[in-house]
Design a protein around this motif. Structure first.
Motif, PDB file in Angstrom:
ATOM      1  N   PRO A   1       0.813  -1.222   0.000  1.00  0.00           N
ATOM      2  CA  PRO A   1       0.000   0.000   0.000  1.00  0.00           C
ATOM      3  C   PRO A   1       0.841   1.264   0.000  1.00  0.00           C
ATOM      4  N   SER A   2       1.978   1.215   0.675  1.00  0.00           N
ATOM      5  CA  SER A   2       2.859   2.380   0.708  1.00  0.00           C
ATOM      6  C   SER A   2       3.405   2.685  -0.684  1.00  0.00           C
ATOM      7  N   LEU A   3       3.839   1.660  -1.392  1.00  0.00           N
ATOM      8  CA  LEU A   3       4.373   1.863  -2.743  1.00  0.00           C
ATOM      9  C   LEU A   3       3.293   2.289  -3.725  1.00  0.00           C
TER      10      LEU A   3
ATOM     11  N   SER B   1       0.577   4.018  -2.975  1.00  0.00           N
ATOM     12  CA  SER B   1       0.267   5.402  -2.657  1.00  0.00           C
ATOM     13  C   SER B   1       1.362   6.338  -3.143  1.00  0.00           C
ATOM     14  N   LEU B   2       2.607   5.914  -3.006  1.00  0.00           N
ATOM     15  CA  LEU B   2       3.727   6.723  -3.488  1.00  0.00           C
ATOM     16  C   LEU B   2       3.710   6.844  -5.008  1.00  0.00           C
ATOM     17  N   ALA B   3       3.341   5.784  -5.701  1.00  0.00           N
ATOM     18  CA  ALA B   3       3.248   5.832  -7.167  1.00  0.00           C
ATOM     19  C   ALA B   3       2.136   6.772  -7.616  1.00  0.00           C
ATOM     20  N   ILE B   4       0.993   6.716  -6.940  1.00  0.00           N
ATOM     21  CA  ILE B   4      -0.109   7.623  -7.278  1.00  0.00           C
ATOM     22  C   ILE B   4       0.285   9.066  -7.005  1.00  0.00           C
ATOM     23  N   ALA B   5       0.985   9.289  -5.904  1.00  0.00           N
ATOM     24  CA  ALA B   5       1.451  10.641  -5.587  1.00  0.00           C
ATOM     25  C   ALA B   5       2.417  11.147  -6.647  1.00  0.00           C
ATOM     26  N   SER B   6       3.299  10.282  -7.111  1.00  0.00           N
ATOM     27  CA  SER B   6       4.251  10.690  -8.152  1.00  0.00           C
ATOM     28  C   SER B   6       3.547  11.034  -9.458  1.00  0.00           C
ATOM     29  N   LEU B   7       2.585  10.218  -9.851  1.00  0.00           N
ATOM     30  CA  LEU B   7       1.842  10.500 -11.082  1.00  0.00           C
ATOM     31  C   LEU B   7       1.015  11.777 -10.964  1.00  0.00           C
ATOM     32  N   ALA B   8       0.411  12.001  -9.809  1.00  0.00           N
ATOM     33  CA  ALA B   8      -0.371  13.214  -9.614  1.00  0.00           C
ATOM     34  C   ALA B   8       0.527  14.449  -9.620  1.00  0.00           C
ATOM     35  N   PHE B   9       1.714  14.317  -9.053  1.00  0.00           N
ATOM     36  CA  PHE B   9       2.653  15.441  -9.071  1.00  0.00           C
ATOM     37  C   PHE B   9       3.101  15.759 -10.496  1.00  0.00           C
ATOM     38  N   CYS B  10       3.397  14.719 -11.277  1.00  0.00           N
ATOM     39  CA  CYS B  10       3.767  14.946 -12.686  1.00  0.00           C
ATOM     40  C   CYS B  10       2.627  15.598 -13.454  1.00  0.00           C
ATOM     41  N   LEU B  11       1.408  15.187 -13.190  1.00  0.00           N
ATOM     42  CA  LEU B  11       0.250  15.796 -13.835  1.00  0.00           C
ATOM     43  C   LEU B  11       0.111  17.258 -13.442  1.00  0.00           C
TER      44      LEU B  11
ATOM     45  N   SER C   1       1.290   7.376   2.185  1.00  0.00           N
ATOM     46  CA  SER C   1       2.451   6.500   2.033  1.00  0.00           C
ATOM     47  C   SER C   1       3.340   6.549   3.269  1.00  0.00           C
ATOM     48  N   VAL C   2       3.412   7.686   3.943  1.00  0.00           N
ATOM     49  CA  VAL C   2       4.174   7.756   5.188  1.00  0.00           C
ATOM     50  C   VAL C   2       3.454   6.987   6.294  1.00  0.00           C
ATOM     51  N   ILE C   3       2.141   7.061   6.320  1.00  0.00           N
ATOM     52  CA  ILE C   3       1.377   6.322   7.331  1.00  0.00           C
ATOM     53  C   ILE C   3       1.537   4.812   7.126  1.00  0.00           C
ATOM     54  N   PHE C   4       1.506   4.346   5.886  1.00  0.00           N
ATOM     55  CA  PHE C   4       1.619   2.919   5.598  1.00  0.00           C
ATOM     56  C   PHE C   4       3.053   2.401   5.659  1.00  0.00           C
ATOM     57  N   ALA C   5       4.028   3.281   5.724  1.00  0.00           N
ATOM     58  CA  ALA C   5       5.430   2.871   5.694  1.00  0.00           C
ATOM     59  C   ALA C   5       5.794   2.096   6.958  1.00  0.00           C
TER      60      ALA C   5
END
Length: 68
Positions: free
Chosen positions: A5-7, A9-19, A43-47
């Motif tokens: 779940p952490s990864l 969430s981090l991937a979604i955050a990265s894609l949203a940031f690029c967008l 992602s920090v909570i799930f880490a």
């Protein structure tokens, strides 16, 4: 266990940031930035606890090594 779940969430955050960086529309930019911030917090909570400890310890150690 909580790494997947952490990864995700981090991937979604990265894609949203690029967008949010690449778009010109204001509403899309704001929505993508809010989504990226929310997913980054998740992602920090799930880490695992060792990653959280590293997030806290690295700035403290680097501040002691490089006094300004």
């Amino acid at each position: 266990m909580m790494l997947v779940p952490s990864l995700m969430s981090l991937a979604i955050a990265s894609l949203a940031f690029c967008l949010s960086v690449n778009t010109t529309e204001e509403i899309v930019k704001v929505a993508a930035t809010v989504l990226a911030a929310f997913c980054l917090i998740l992602s920090v909570i799930f880490a695992p606890w060792i990653v959280k400890l590293a997030l806290v310890a690295i700035p403290l150690v680097s501040q002691k090594l490089n006094p300004a």
